[in-house]
Design a protein around this motif. Structure first.
Motif, mmCIF file in Angstrom:
data_model
loop_
_atom_site.group_PDB
_atom_site.id
_atom_site.type_symbol
_atom_site.label_atom_id
_atom_site.label_comp_id
_atom_site.label_asym_id
_atom_site.label_seq_id
_atom_site.Cartn_x
_atom_site.Cartn_y
_atom_site.Cartn_z
ATOM 1 N N VAL A 205 3.342 5.844 1.325
ATOM 2 C CA VAL A 205 2.496 4.229 1.479
ATOM 3 C C VAL A 205 1.443 5.148 1.499
ATOM 4 N N ALA A 206 0.935 6.351 1.537
ATOM 5 C CA ALA A 206 -0.688 6.408 1.811
ATOM 6 C C ALA A 206 -1.149 6.058 0.414
ATOM 7 N N ASP A 207 -0.873 6.339 -1.018
ATOM 8 C CA ASP A 207 -0.985 5.534 -2.619
ATOM 9 C C ASP A 207 -1.044 4.108 -2.783
ATOM 10 N N MET A 208 0.054 3.656 -1.277
ATOM 11 C CA MET A 208 0.488 1.706 -1.321
ATOM 12 C C MET A 208 -1.673 1.434 -2.258
ATOM 13 N N ARG A 209 -1.941 0.313 -2.576
ATOM 14 C CA ARG A 209 -2.764 -0.607 -3.101
ATOM 15 C C ARG A 209 -2.332 -1.618 -3.246
ATOM 16 N N ASP A 210 -2.941 -3.263 -3.542
ATOM 17 C CA ASP A 210 -2.700 -4.014 -4.068
ATOM 18 C C ASP A 210 -2.195 -4.814 -4.659
#
Length: 270
Positions: A205-210
């Motif tokens: 989740v912390a690394d989720m990006r557009d």
């Protein structure tokens, strides 16, 4: 028409020129669209007059619910004021009902006290500009850890304390809501919902990006259906706007089929 009030952000098919994007929305039975000021080769960046955009939307029977977006809105200065005036005027002239307001998202302006003060400064400056044009300001907190406004509660408190609920609403973005980890929904203050899913099982989740943001399907990790159901159960009845950023979605040869499948999945799940 669909059972749910879906809308279509131009980011769902950014390769289409505006007239074809509008035609796509109509073909899907969608009556509301969001246009953008960050897509090269199409309105607004290509210089298309607002009156032409308005006429094109009217020809397809569409409502332009927003222009997306005034970037770095909470870093108020002369440049921001000029950009805001231009976008608000364009929104008025093309028939758009609102302007999305996106906060600084580069790690600056995040200090406690500083970020709240910056937000209030921007809201106070924007309010008379928006009110004179009859345009709603849609504040969109971003769930990224580097964002200067990631909390919808902070945005809601500022709008409420200033007495600006006649001019400003919140954007509930299902992606950013999940990232922020803030459970409150603020349905009464929500003016727009952006929907996109994440299906990549490897990304944290912390690394989720557009670029992870795809169309919502059975592999969605963000519980879009649950978020939408909770918002609607709490009284939100406004638009649900598709806003995927993933390159593989943008490269689809048949975006209509993919969007139709996602619409059907969400309707069944909500």
């Amino acid at each position: 028409m669909t059972r749910l009030p879906f809308a279509l952000n131009h980011m769902a098919a950014p390769g289409l020129p505006l007239d074809r994007f509008f035609a796509l929305a109509k073909a899907l039975g969608i009556g509301s669209v969001e246009i953008r000021n960050d897509l090269a080769g199409t309105a607004i960046l290509d210089g298309t007059p607002a009156a032409e955009v308005k006429a094109a939307a009217q020809a397809q029977g569409l409502t332009i619910i927003s222009i997306n977006a005034l970037q770095r809105f909470n870093e108020w200065n002369d440049i921001r004021a000029s950009g805001a005036r231009d976008l608000i005027a364009y929104a008025h002239d093309c028939g758009a009902r609102a302007l999305v307001l996106v906060p600084v998202n580069d790690g600056s302006g995040r200090a406690d006290g500083e970020r709240q003060a910056n937000l209030r400064t921007a809201l106070k400056a924007l309010r008379p500009m928006l009110a004179q044009a009859g345009i709603i300001g849609l504040v969109e907190p971003l769930g990224f850890s580097v964002c200067s406004l990631s909390s919808k509660r902070e945005a809601a408190e500022a709008i409420g304390e200033l007495g600006f609920t006649d001019t400003f609403r919140l954007v509930h973005d299902t992606f950013h809501h999940h990232l922020a980890g803030e459970p409150e929904l603020f349905p009464d203050l929500t003016g727009l919902v952006h929907i996109s899913g994440v299906s990549d099982t490897a990304v944290t989740v912390a690394d989720m990006r557009d670029p992870h943001r795809v169309l919502v399907d059975a592999s969605d990790r963000l519980d879009n259906c649950g978020q939408i159901r909770a918002l609607r159960d709490a009284g939100y009845s406004g638009p649900l706007s598709f806003e995927p950023f993933a390159p593989d979605v943008h490269a689809l040869n048949d975006p209509a089929a993919a969007l139709k499948a996602s619409m059907a999945f969400i309707e069944a799940g909500v």
